[in-house]
Design a protein around this motif. Structure first.
Motif, PDB file in Angstrom:
ATOM      1  N   TYR A 189      46.799-107.584 -44.438  1.00 19.08           N
ATOM      2  CA  TYR A 189      45.643-108.879 -43.782  1.00 19.08           C
ATOM      3  C   TYR A 189      46.483-109.497 -42.707  1.00 19.08           C
ATOM      4  O   TYR A 189      45.896-109.729 -41.635  1.00 19.08           O
ATOM      5  CB  TYR A 189      45.571-109.740 -44.929  1.00 19.08           C
TER       6      TYR A 189
ATOM      7  N   ARG B 256      39.298-114.535 -50.348  1.00 16.84           N
ATOM      8  CA  ARG B 256      38.230-115.687 -50.743  1.00 16.84           C
ATOM      9  C   ARG B 256      38.784-116.323 -52.036  1.00 16.84           C
ATOM     10  O   ARG B 256      38.959-115.690 -53.200  1.00 16.84           O
ATOM     11  CB  ARG B 256      36.956-114.877 -51.400  1.00 16.84           C
TER      12      ARG B 256
ATOM     13  N   ALA C 100      36.907-115.624 -43.129  1.00 17.38           N
ATOM     14  CA  ALA C 100      36.516-115.032 -43.985  1.00 17.38           C
ATOM     15  C   ALA C 100      36.516-115.602 -45.331  1.00 17.38           C
ATOM     16  O   ALA C 100      35.712-115.024 -46.168  1.00 17.38           O
ATOM     17  CB  ALA C 100      37.381-113.733 -44.022  1.00 17.38           C
ATOM     18  N   HIS C 101      37.221-116.637 -45.573  1.00 18.69           N
ATOM     19  CA  HIS C 101      37.110-117.365 -46.806  1.00 18.69           C
ATOM     20  C   HIS C 101      35.809-117.908 -47.042  1.00 18.69           C
ATOM     21  O   HIS C 101      35.458-118.319 -48.271  1.00 18.69           O
ATOM     22  CB  HIS C 101      38.409-118.281 -47.196  1.00 18.69           C
ATOM     23  N   PHE C 102      35.021-118.054 -45.929  1.00 18.35           N
ATOM     24  CA  PHE C 102      33.494-118.535 -46.071  1.00 18.35           C
ATOM     25  C   PHE C 102      32.839-117.369 -46.344  1.00 18.35           C
ATOM     26  O   PHE C 102      32.934-116.435 -45.750  1.00 18.35           O
ATOM     27  CB  PHE C 102      33.033-119.410 -44.897  1.00 18.35           C
ATOM     28  N   SER C 103      31.837-117.518 -47.290  1.00 15.23           N
ATOM     29  CA  SER C 103      30.981-116.369 -47.743  1.00 15.23           C
ATOM     30  C   SER C 103      29.954-116.198 -46.484  1.00 15.23           C
ATOM     31  O   SER C 103      29.248-117.223 -45.998  1.00 15.23           O
ATOM     32  CB  SER C 103      30.338-116.649 -49.072  1.00 15.23           C
TER      33      SER C 103
ATOM     34  N   THR D 191      36.007-112.510 -38.685  1.00 20.41           N
ATOM     35  CA  THR D 191      37.277-113.563 -38.220  1.00 20.41           C
ATOM     36  C   THR D 191      38.176-114.037 -39.564  1.00 20.41           C
ATOM     37  O   THR D 191      37.552-113.967 -40.422  1.00 20.41           O
ATOM     38  CB  THR D 191      36.758-114.539 -37.459  1.00 20.41           C
ATOM     39  N   PRO D 192      39.134-114.503 -39.114  1.00 25.26           N
ATOM     40  CA  PRO D 192      39.744-115.456 -40.229  1.00 25.26           C
ATOM     41  C   PRO D 192      39.252-116.269 -40.774  1.00 25.26           C
ATOM     42  O   PRO D 192      40.028-116.913 -41.822  1.00 25.26           O
ATOM     43  CB  PRO D 192      41.214-115.712 -39.594  1.00 25.26           C
TER      44      PRO D 192
END
Lengths: 195, 195
Positions: A135, A100, B37-40, B34-35
């Motif tokens: 990761y 994140r 994951a940078h979205f909350s 899934t990749p």
DNA sequence: TAGATCATGTAATTTGTTACATGATTCG
DNA sequence: CGAATCATGTAACAAATTACATGATCTA
């Protein structure tokens, strides 16, 4: 008081002002003209953040008016600010911050000079390496387990994989660079096989 | 009405729901596993965003209750939603979005399949390549022009350079992959020298 | 039937964005 | 003198985070 965790912007300000005291305008110029451009240089972001840090007792502003020029508010870290900074710098890289908004790990590295020993820095990079490798392994498994998926989707996923692989090779290089004895300081710096 | 530009999260939802209609919970699971994951995956981010998109007329939710299971609100793109998505997909990569939160360029690429022709996609990648190359050149000049700077600081800067170089090689690879004729479809797909 | 998971939401707070406002100083 | 740059801020708004609330359904 109030031990709320700081935002990444606040840590960036802390690290920058620690290296060199300056005004909000100085920081804004820096954000606008260097590779730190992923931080907003807008006054609406910077000045309120500086006020928060000052109210939290982590920085102190004093009016600086060199005769002639307009007065500027120059901020310096307080003792508590330095403590907050080094405490943060000592945190190992976590999965969460890697995935994140991945800016924190490299931001910490770039502020570490002068605060972490060579051993600590190597430990930090090792935590970084471990998280990235873990990761990557996970994404690799994901990629392998994807069902019927188009080449286009594979390509898109590869972008992320490449990005993390790039991080990994940088980390390994950095560890190697730092592991060689620092060409034993004093006097003629800039020599030696330092990369 | 109201042509405000959407947030990156809203575009991500649009792209995802375009590929496959689903509920807020579906999206949350996707973000958590899934990749992407940078979205909350927090409901406090996703449900309000879905409501905004629905109020803007870009998606439409209908109650889906397959006897037995709990009712879910399944969202589908409207005609206007598809238009908004493809309009966005056609935007070339800009410096601004490359530097500030670099997720948009690859997000667009990953949603482009089925919306952009091969020619358009290649044009898009070319705009991506151009921006990355230009930015790399600028950072390179910056690096060369840095005054007395420690090896540590050089190392930190190199991290960013590596990251963009990694992007660049991915882009060049992707262009090469897409430039070979698509092994002329129909029937036995999955064959051919597609990477 | 108790706990896990499915599923959707809201409330309070914090943060950042965009845009505006203001005034001093320097330079052409 | 007028424009650009220095310098600091505020106000309105949008968005995200954390935490909580709620209830249905499935499984042990």
């Amino acid at each position: 008081m109030s031990d709320r965790t700081l935002t990444i912007l606040e840590y960036a300000l802390l690290g920058l002002l620690d290296r060199r005291p300056g005004s909000g305008y100085d920081v804004a110029r820096l954000f606008a003209s260097t590779p730190m451009a992923h931080f907003s240089s807008s006054p609406g972001a910077i000045y309120p953040a500086l006020l928060r840090l000052e109210r939290a007792g982590l920085i102190a502003g004093r009016l600086d008016s060199p005769t002639g020029t307009r007065a500027r508010r120059v901020y310096t870290l307080t003792e508590r600010g330095r403590t907050a900074l080094t405490t943060w710098l000592r945190q190992p890289v976590t999965r969460q911050e890697l995935v994140r908004d991945g800016r924190a790990p490299i931001l910490r590295f770039s502020f570490a000079e002068g605060h972490l020993s060579r051993g600590e820095l190597l430990g930090y990079l090792e935590s970084f390496r471990r998280e990235v490798a873990a990761y990557l392994e996970e994404v690799g498994r994901f990629r392998a387990g994807m069902g019927n998926v188009t080449p286009h989707q594979h390509l898109a996923l590869d972008h992320g994989i490449r990005a993390y692989e790039g991080q990994l090779t940088w980390i390994v290089d950095a560890i190697r660079t730092l592991e060689q004895p620092p060409a034993s300081s004093m006097g003629s710096e800039g020599e030696g096989p330092c990369r």
